[in-house]
Structure formats: structure tokens, C-alpha cells
Design a protein around this motif. Structure first.
Motif, PDB file in Angstrom:
ATOM      1  N   ASP A 151      42.441  30.449  49.350  1.00 17.45           N
ATOM      2  CA  ASP A 151      41.321  31.337  49.633  1.00 17.45           C
ATOM      3  C   ASP A 151      41.217  32.406  48.550  1.00 17.45           C
ATOM      4  N   ALA A 152      40.159  33.212  48.641  1.00 16.96           N
ATOM      5  CA  ALA A 152      39.887  34.234  47.615  1.00 16.96           C
ATOM      6  C   ALA A 152      41.022  35.244  47.493  1.00 16.96           C
ATOM      7  N   GLU A 153      41.604  35.632  48.608  1.00 19.71           N
ATOM      8  CA  GLU A 153      42.697  36.611  48.573  1.00 19.71           C
ATOM      9  C   GLU A 153      43.896  36.068  47.806  1.00 19.71           C
ATOM     10  N   SER A 154      44.231  34.819  48.054  1.00 22.47           N
ATOM     11  CA  SER A 154      45.362  34.197  47.350  1.00 22.47           C
ATOM     12  C   SER A 154      45.066  34.060  45.868  1.00 22.47           C
ATOM     13  N   ARG A 155      43.828  33.668  45.538  1.00 17.31           N
ATOM     14  CA  ARG A 155      43.454  33.537  44.122  1.00 17.31           C
ATOM     15  C   ARG A 155      43.505  34.888  43.417  1.00 17.31           C
ATOM     16  N   TYR A 156      43.120  35.951  44.123  1.00 16.99           N
ATOM     17  CA  TYR A 156      43.175  37.296  43.556  1.00 16.99           C
ATOM     18  C   TYR A 156      44.623  37.699  43.267  1.00 16.99           C
ATOM     19  N   GLN A 157      45.520  37.421  44.188  1.00 21.33           N
ATOM     20  CA  GLN A 157      46.936  37.731  43.989  1.00 21.33           C
ATOM     21  C   GLN A 157      47.500  36.987  42.776  1.00 21.33           C
ATOM     22  N   ILE A 158      47.122  35.731  42.627  1.00 20.57           N
ATOM     23  CA  ILE A 158      47.574  34.931  41.480  1.00 20.57           C
ATOM     24  C   ILE A 158      47.005  35.504  40.184  1.00 20.57           C
ATOM     25  N   LEU A 166      45.821  43.639  33.358  1.00 18.11           N
ATOM     26  CA  LEU A 166      44.533  43.276  32.777  1.00 18.11           C
ATOM     27  C   LEU A 166      43.371  43.763  33.636  1.00 18.11           C
ATOM     28  N   GLU A 167      43.607  43.951  34.914  1.00 15.59           N
ATOM     29  CA  GLU A 167      42.537  44.284  35.844  1.00 15.59           C
ATOM     30  C   GLU A 167      41.753  45.527  35.402  1.00 15.59           C
ATOM     31  N   HIS A 168      42.450  46.555  34.921  1.00 17.73           N
ATOM     32  CA  HIS A 168      41.771  47.791  34.513  1.00 17.73           C
ATOM     33  C   HIS A 168      40.963  47.631  33.223  1.00 17.73           C
ATOM     34  N   ARG A 169      41.162  46.519  32.518  1.00 13.27           N
ATOM     35  CA  ARG A 169      40.424  46.278  31.270  1.00 13.27           C
ATOM     36  C   ARG A 169      39.171  45.426  31.497  1.00 13.27           C
ATOM     37  N   LEU A 170      38.946  44.994  32.743  1.00 14.47           N
ATOM     38  CA  LEU A 170      37.857  44.062  33.034  1.00 14.47           C
ATOM     39  C   LEU A 170      36.850  44.662  34.009  1.00 14.47           C
ATOM     40  N   LYS A 171      35.601  44.260  33.873  1.00 17.62           N
ATOM     41  CA  LYS A 171      34.578  44.651  34.832  1.00 17.62           C
ATOM     42  C   LYS A 171      34.737  43.800  36.091  1.00 17.62           C
ATOM     43  N   GLN A 172      34.381  44.391  37.208  1.00 17.64           N
ATOM     44  CA  GLN A 172      34.572  43.720  38.494  1.00 17.64           C
ATOM     45  C   GLN A 172      33.857  42.369  38.552  1.00 17.64           C
ATOM     46  N   HIS A 173      32.621  42.295  38.019  1.00 15.47           N
ATOM     47  CA  HIS A 173      31.876  41.031  38.118  1.00 15.47           C
ATOM     48  C   HIS A 173      32.546  39.915  37.310  1.00 15.47           C
ATOM     49  N   MET A 174      33.303  40.273  36.262  1.00 13.87           N
ATOM     50  CA  MET A 174      34.008  39.256  35.478  1.00 13.87           C
ATOM     51  C   MET A 174      35.209  38.705  36.244  1.00 13.87           C
ATOM     52  N   ILE A 175      35.923  39.594  36.924  1.00 17.00           N
ATOM     53  CA  ILE A 175      37.053  39.149  37.745  1.00 17.00           C
ATOM     54  C   ILE A 175      36.527  38.278  38.874  1.00 17.00           C
ATOM     55  N   ILE A 181      33.999  34.012  43.224  1.00 15.39           N
ATOM     56  CA  ILE A 181      33.428  34.715  44.374  1.00 15.39           C
ATOM     57  C   ILE A 181      32.402  35.741  43.883  1.00 15.39           C
ATOM     58  N   ALA A 182      31.625  36.278  44.825  1.00 11.72           N
ATOM     59  CA  ALA A 182      30.654  37.327  44.494  1.00 11.72           C
ATOM     60  C   ALA A 182      31.385  38.658  44.314  1.00 11.72           C
ATOM     61  N   PRO A 183      30.847  39.571  43.491  1.00  9.92           N
ATOM     62  CA  PRO A 183      31.487  40.883  43.322  1.00  9.92           C
ATOM     63  C   PRO A 183      31.710  41.624  44.645  1.00  9.92           C
ATOM     64  N   GLU A 184      30.777  41.470  45.608  1.00  9.75           N
ATOM     65  CA  GLU A 184      30.931  42.123  46.915  1.00  9.75           C
ATOM     66  C   GLU A 184      32.150  41.572  47.651  1.00  9.75           C
ATOM     67  N   SER A 185      32.378  40.273  47.511  1.00 11.21           N
ATOM     68  CA  SER A 185      33.553  39.655  48.147  1.00 11.21           C
ATOM     69  C   SER A 185      34.832  40.184  47.520  1.00 11.21           C
ATOM     70  N   SER A 187      35.230  43.161  46.279  1.00 11.39           N
ATOM     71  CA  SER A 187      35.417  44.509  46.836  1.00 11.39           C
ATOM     72  C   SER A 187      36.099  44.431  48.198  1.00 11.39           C
ATOM     73  N   ARG A 188      35.677  43.462  49.029  1.00  6.90           N
ATOM     74  CA  ARG A 188      36.292  43.303  50.347  1.00  6.90           C
ATOM     75  C   ARG A 188      37.753  42.888  50.226  1.00  6.90           C
ATOM     76  N   VAL A 189      38.042  41.973  49.285  1.00  8.43           N
ATOM     77  CA  VAL A 189      39.423  41.515  49.071  1.00  8.43           C
ATOM     78  C   VAL A 189      40.292  42.686  48.638  1.00  8.43           C
ATOM     79  N   ARG A 190      39.794  43.501  47.728  1.00  6.81           N
ATOM     80  CA  ARG A 190      40.560  44.653  47.240  1.00  6.81           C
ATOM     81  C   ARG A 190      40.816  45.665  48.365  1.00  6.81           C
ATOM     82  N   LYS A 191      39.800  45.915  49.174  1.00  7.77           N
ATOM     83  CA  LYS A 191      39.965  46.861  50.284  1.00  7.77           C
ATOM     84  C   LYS A 191      41.019  46.354  51.268  1.00  7.77           C
ATOM     85  N   LYS A 192      40.980  45.064  51.534  1.00  6.12           N
ATOM     86  CA  LYS A 192      41.950  44.461  52.442  1.00  6.12           C
ATOM     87  C   LYS A 192      43.360  44.590  51.879  1.00  6.12           C
TER      88      LYS A 192
END
Length: 195
Positions: A151-158, A166-175, A181-185, A187-192
């Protein structure tokens, strides 16, 4: 960055650890230091690539763009990475994807023709190529598995593990694009993750 600093980055890179210093010097003599501004394309989709490069400074992404202009990020390539549309170069055909500088960047480039001559002259270059291709194949296989089973959460962790800091060097829509996933999704993954 000077050519000397770029040279030092090559010499210090783990990629070149098995390459005799005399061969590294031959390689460096065939390279050219290219500076790219943020947003510049190292390779543009539709062009037939004739060079590849070693990133000495900066950050790149490989991206596909569909008919409507939507972008799909294939991979991120920070310092000490090779950037190339290698299969297109080998097949002498147009690249299906672009390689975009995400920061002001510097790349040591070598022409494919020079690379072929170098590769034929000493076995260390084939060994280096095998290491690079093996890493690319392992990453491709892992990405396919992640998209099929996770799922998206697992892919984000990987993503965070695969690309530390690298996360701070990238725009959210690129990640989000990299994760499929969509940028809004995202945001939800990060909040979780933060709760």
C-alpha cells in the motif's frame, strides 16, 4: 565545482573502487563537466541519447510524461549516481523518458562511442557496468513488487529508507508521483505517520 573537485568525487566513489587508478584517469580524460540549472533536461524524451554521466553534484529524476502532460517519476538519482537512458543509447533509438535536474547540478559526461572504446580496452569497465546494471535491475524488480503488493504507506516508508535525507530536497508532487499516488494522498500518509 571545479573539474578537480569532480575528479575527486569520482575517485572517492564506491563505483570506481575496483578500477585501477590508471584506468580511472583514462576515463576522466574522456569526460566533460556539464553544469545544468534546476529544471534543465539532461536527456529529453524523444531524443536519441549519445552520452551518459556521473552526477558529481545535484539531484535528478527520470520521468515519463503522458499525452495530457501528466508526469510519472521513475526514480531519483542523487550525487554518485550514473544518469543515462542506457537502453535507448544501446539501441540507438529515442528515449521514452526524460532526465531532469531538480537542483543546480553537475555531471561528468562521456560519449557512448568513447565508453565503448574504453570498455573494450580493459575488463574493469565491464565489471563496473555489471555492478551498475545489477543495481538498476534490483531496484526495478523491487519497485515492481512494491506496486503490486504494498500500500501507499508501505511504499512511502521504503522511499524514506531507499533515499535517506532526500525528502526535504523534493517537492511533494514529485514524491507522490514516485509513489504512484496523488499529492493529497501523500499528505494523508504523512499525517498518519506523524500521529
Amino acid at each position: 565545482m571545479t573539474i578537480n573537485t569532480a575528479t575527486e568525487k569520482v575517485i572517492q566513489s564506491p563505483w570506481f573502487s575496483g578500477v585501477p587508478s590508471s584506468e580511472t584517469q583514462r576515463f576522466l580524460a574522456l569526460t566533460k563537466l556539464v553544469q545544468l540549472k534546476k529544471g534543465d533536461r539532461f536527456i529529453e524524451a524523444g531524443e536519441t541519447p549519445k552520452i551518459f554521466g556521473f552526477v558529481t553534484k545535484g539531484l535528478f529524476r527520470f520521468l515519463y510524461t503522458d499525452q495530457e502532460g501528466k508526469e510519472y517519476t521513475k526514480v531519483f538519482m542523487p550525487e554518485h549516481s550514473f544518469v543515462s537512458a542506457y537502453s535507448a543509447m544501446v539501441l540507438n533509438q529515442a528515449s521514452y523518458f526524460s532526465i531532469e535536474a531538480l537542483e543546480d547540478s553537475e555531471v561528468l559526461t562521456i560519449s557512448y562511442a568513447s565508453w565503448l572504446r574504453l570498455k573494450e580496452s580493459h575488463p574493469c569497465w565491464n565489471e563496473l557496468l555489471i555492478k551498475v546494471l545489477e543495481k538498476a535491475f534490483i531496484m526495478k524488480e523491487a519497485r515492481e513488487r512494491e506496486f503490486l503488493f504494498l500500500d501507499a504507506e508501505s511504499r512511502y516508508q521504503i522511499f524514506l529508507e531507499r533515499f535517506p535525507n532526500l525528502e526535504h530536497r523534493l517537492k511533494q508532487h514529485m514524491i507522490a508521483s514516485y509513489l504512484g499516488i496523488a499529492p493529497e494522498s501523500l499528505s494523508r500518509v504523512r499525517k498518519k505517520e506523524q500521529s
